[in-house]
Design an enzyme around this catalytic site. Sequence first.
Site, short mmCIF file in Angstrom:
data_model
loop_
_atom_site.label_atom_id
_atom_site.label_comp_id
_atom_site.label_asym_id
_atom_site.label_seq_id
_atom_site.Cartn_x
_atom_site.Cartn_y
_atom_site.Cartn_z
N ARG A 37 0.82 -1.22 0.00
CA ARG A 37 0.00 0.00 0.00
C ARG A 37 0.85 1.28 0.00
O ARG A 37 0.47 2.29 0.58
CB ARG A 37 -0.95 0.02 1.20
CG ARG A 37 -1.99 -1.09 1.17
CD ARG A 37 -3.01 -0.84 0.05
NE ARG A 37 -4.17 -1.69 0.17
CZ ARG A 37 -5.32 -1.30 0.74
NH1 ARG A 37 -5.46 -0.10 1.22
NH2 ARG A 37 -6.33 -2.11 0.80
N ARG A 59 -2.80 7.14 0.70
CA ARG A 59 -3.26 8.37 1.35
C ARG A 59 -2.26 9.06 2.27
O ARG A 59 -2.46 10.21 2.62
CB ARG A 59 -4.54 8.07 2.12
CG ARG A 59 -5.72 7.86 1.21
CD ARG A 59 -6.87 7.22 1.96
NE ARG A 59 -6.49 5.88 2.36
CZ ARG A 59 -7.34 4.99 2.90
NH1 ARG A 59 -8.58 5.34 3.13
NH2 ARG A 59 -6.94 3.79 3.21
N ARG A 65 -5.54 12.12 -6.64
CA ARG A 65 -6.86 11.53 -6.42
C ARG A 65 -7.94 12.61 -6.52
O ARG A 65 -9.01 12.37 -7.10
CB ARG A 65 -6.94 10.83 -5.07
CG ARG A 65 -8.18 9.95 -4.97
CD ARG A 65 -8.36 9.33 -3.60
NE ARG A 65 -8.85 10.31 -2.64
CZ ARG A 65 -9.25 10.01 -1.41
NH1 ARG A 65 -9.18 8.77 -0.97
NH2 ARG A 65 -9.67 10.93 -0.59
N ASP A 89 -6.74 -1.87 -7.72
CA ASP A 89 -7.30 -2.51 -6.52
C ASP A 89 -7.66 -3.94 -6.87
O ASP A 89 -7.97 -4.25 -8.02
CB ASP A 89 -8.55 -1.77 -6.04
CG ASP A 89 -8.86 -2.15 -4.59
OD1 ASP A 89 -8.27 -1.58 -3.68
OD2 ASP A 89 -9.66 -3.09 -4.40
N TYR A 116 -15.37 -10.65 -0.42
CA TYR A 116 -16.10 -9.41 -0.76
C TYR A 116 -17.31 -9.70 -1.64
O TYR A 116 -18.35 -9.06 -1.53
CB TYR A 116 -15.17 -8.42 -1.47
CG TYR A 116 -14.15 -7.83 -0.54
CD1 TYR A 116 -14.45 -6.75 0.29
CD2 TYR A 116 -12.86 -8.34 -0.47
CE1 TYR A 116 -13.52 -6.21 1.16
CE2 TYR A 116 -11.91 -7.82 0.40
CZ TYR A 116 -12.25 -6.75 1.21
OH TYR A 116 -11.34 -6.23 2.06
O1 CP3 Z 1 0.30 0.82 -3.18
C1 CP3 Z 1 -0.21 -0.28 -3.40
O2 CP3 Z 1 -0.08 -1.25 -2.62
C2 CP3 Z 1 -0.95 -0.49 -4.70
C3 CP3 Z 1 -2.34 -0.25 -4.67
C4 CP3 Z 1 -3.30 -1.14 -3.92
C5 CP3 Z 1 -4.53 -0.66 -3.46
N1 CP3 Z 1 -5.27 -1.69 -3.00
C6 CP3 Z 1 -4.95 0.74 -3.51
C7 CP3 Z 1 -6.01 1.20 -2.62
C8 CP3 Z 1 -3.28 -2.52 -3.66
C9 CP3 Z 1 -2.19 -3.52 -3.90
C10 CP3 Z 1 -4.54 -2.85 -3.09
C11 CP3 Z 1 -4.92 -4.21 -2.72
C12 CP3 Z 1 -6.11 -4.42 -1.89
N2 CP3 Z 1 -7.33 -3.81 -1.99
C13 CP3 Z 1 -6.22 -5.43 -0.91
C14 CP3 Z 1 -5.14 -6.40 -0.56
C15 CP3 Z 1 -4.02 -5.74 0.14
C16 CP3 Z 1 -4.18 -5.58 1.59
O3 CP3 Z 1 -4.04 -4.42 2.07
O4 CP3 Z 1 -4.40 -6.57 2.27
C17 CP3 Z 1 -7.51 -5.35 -0.36
C18 CP3 Z 1 -8.06 -6.23 0.74
C19 CP3 Z 1 -8.21 -4.33 -1.06
C20 CP3 Z 1 -9.62 -3.93 -0.90
C21 CP3 Z 1 -9.75 -2.53 -0.49
N3 CP3 Z 1 -9.39 -1.43 -1.26
C22 CP3 Z 1 -10.26 -2.02 0.72
C23 CP3 Z 1 -10.75 -2.90 1.87
C24 CP3 Z 1 -10.21 -0.64 0.66
C25 CP3 Z 1 -10.77 0.33 1.65
C26 CP3 Z 1 -9.96 0.39 2.88
C27 CP3 Z 1 -8.90 1.42 2.74
O5 CP3 Z 1 -7.72 1.10 2.94
O6 CP3 Z 1 -9.29 2.54 2.46
C28 CP3 Z 1 -9.63 -0.28 -0.58
C29 CP3 Z 1 -9.34 1.07 -1.05
C30 CP3 Z 1 -7.96 1.38 -1.55
N4 CP3 Z 1 -7.20 0.58 -2.32
C31 CP3 Z 1 -7.24 2.58 -1.31
C32 CP3 Z 1 -6.04 2.48 -2.00
C33 CP3 Z 1 -4.97 3.52 -2.11
C34 CP3 Z 1 -7.76 3.76 -0.54
C35 CP3 Z 1 -8.65 4.51 -1.46
C36 CP3 Z 1 -8.58 6.00 -1.22
O7 CP3 Z 1 -9.38 6.47 -0.40
O8 CP3 Z 1 -7.75 6.66 -1.86
#
Ligand code: CP3
Length: 347
Positions: free
Chosen positions: A23, A27, A36, A73, A154
């Site tokens: 990640r 943010r 964003r 994502d 999900y």
């Molecule tokens: O930098 C990186 O790692 C690359 C981008 C990336 C994102 N999501 C961007 C993201 C990756 C590899 C993911 C994978 C992801 N997405 C997983 C597996 C990784 C892990 O953390 O276990 C999962 C379970 C998700 C599902 C997901 N996406 C959730 C549950 C959420 C909301 C929770 C949160 O962290 O806000 C997201 C949103 C998300 N994916 C964001 C980002 C940068 C936040 C969105 C934002 O508000 O900008």
Amino acid sequence: MSKIFVDACLGKETPYTPVWMMRQAGRYLPEYMAVRAEAGNFLNLCHNPKKAAEVTLQPLDIVGVDAAILFSDILVIPDEMGMDLEFIKGFGPKFNDPLKSQTDLDKLIGGEEAASKLTYVYETIELLREQLDARSDDKALIGFTGAPWTLATYMIEGQGTKTYNICKKMMYSNPELLHNILAKVTEVVKFYMEKQIEAGIDVVQIFDSWASAIEPSMYDEFSWSYMVEIANYLKEKHPNVPIIMFPKGIPAFYDKVYGNFDVFGVDWGTPMSLAKEKLGDKYVLQGNMEPCRLYSKEATTKCVEKIQETMGGKRHIFNLGHGILPDVPVENAIHFVDECHRVSGKK
Ligand code: CP3
């Protein structure tokens, strides 16, 4: 020139231990928040190859990590299979019509047809390939997918869950339906990752973020076997592309880990010494600092030194034991990366 990150994944000796953070594009970076905002929202950003490529590269220059991870994502997969994905502010991802029956599953698009709809991901990778090749610092590009189990949680629950009770009710009372869901997702993921490789990624990571929701005796049947099926498929077609498996929270399964992949991602709840003892001869290990240590530079340094002492700079990639949190100060993330480089001898 070979990339240090790719070499490390393949277990070759490298001049220092490479580091990246799960990640890492997100943010905690004001630069990410600015892009964003321009895109309007998170999903628009994922759908915009130029902007997605821009945020993918931000941590390379701002934080100094050795590899970029594609900005996207895991949930774009079920979205393109026909489940309508929304990200709700302050709540997270949401599917309004979760899967309840074989009829619901039969309505979803499968296989290569679904994978072919993720064109914006492949375009982002192509742009990144060009931009990374034009740089002189030889950083690698990681592509990724969710494991079928994590995606299925999900798709069945419709949103994040603490108890996984709807999925587990299906696991124990209608396992055939759960297997059908997992098999359909697996087929899409095989094509999806193959297309990511063809578009230009260097390394694959499979995130099984919710591995620990499954009891150890059932883990192979409902998750690991599908992840291995994906890894075997990709290895047959692209043997030189390293594969990282990240099943979060399953040390009780370590004696049974098998499969044709290169790197095992260790979560922060598992002592690195245990992972090394059980898996270190067979796989390169990635990890595993507890992400909340990033709130303190001192706590970060202590942990990085301890991990280095355990791994000795061999068959290891530094990372966090799960994703970086949004309120971590950027300078602390930089400190983590610098410390990983310092202790492992980067000049
Ligand atoms: O930098 C990186 O790692 C690359 C981008 C990336 C994102 N999501 C961007 C993201 C990756 C590899 C993911 C994978 C992801 N997405 C997983 C597996 C990784 C892990 O953390 O276990 C999962 C379970 C998700 C599902 C997901 N996406 C959730 C549950 C959420 C909301 C929770 C949160 O962290 O806000 C997201 C949103 C998300 N994916 C964001 C980002 C940068 C936040 C969105 C934002 O508000 O900008």
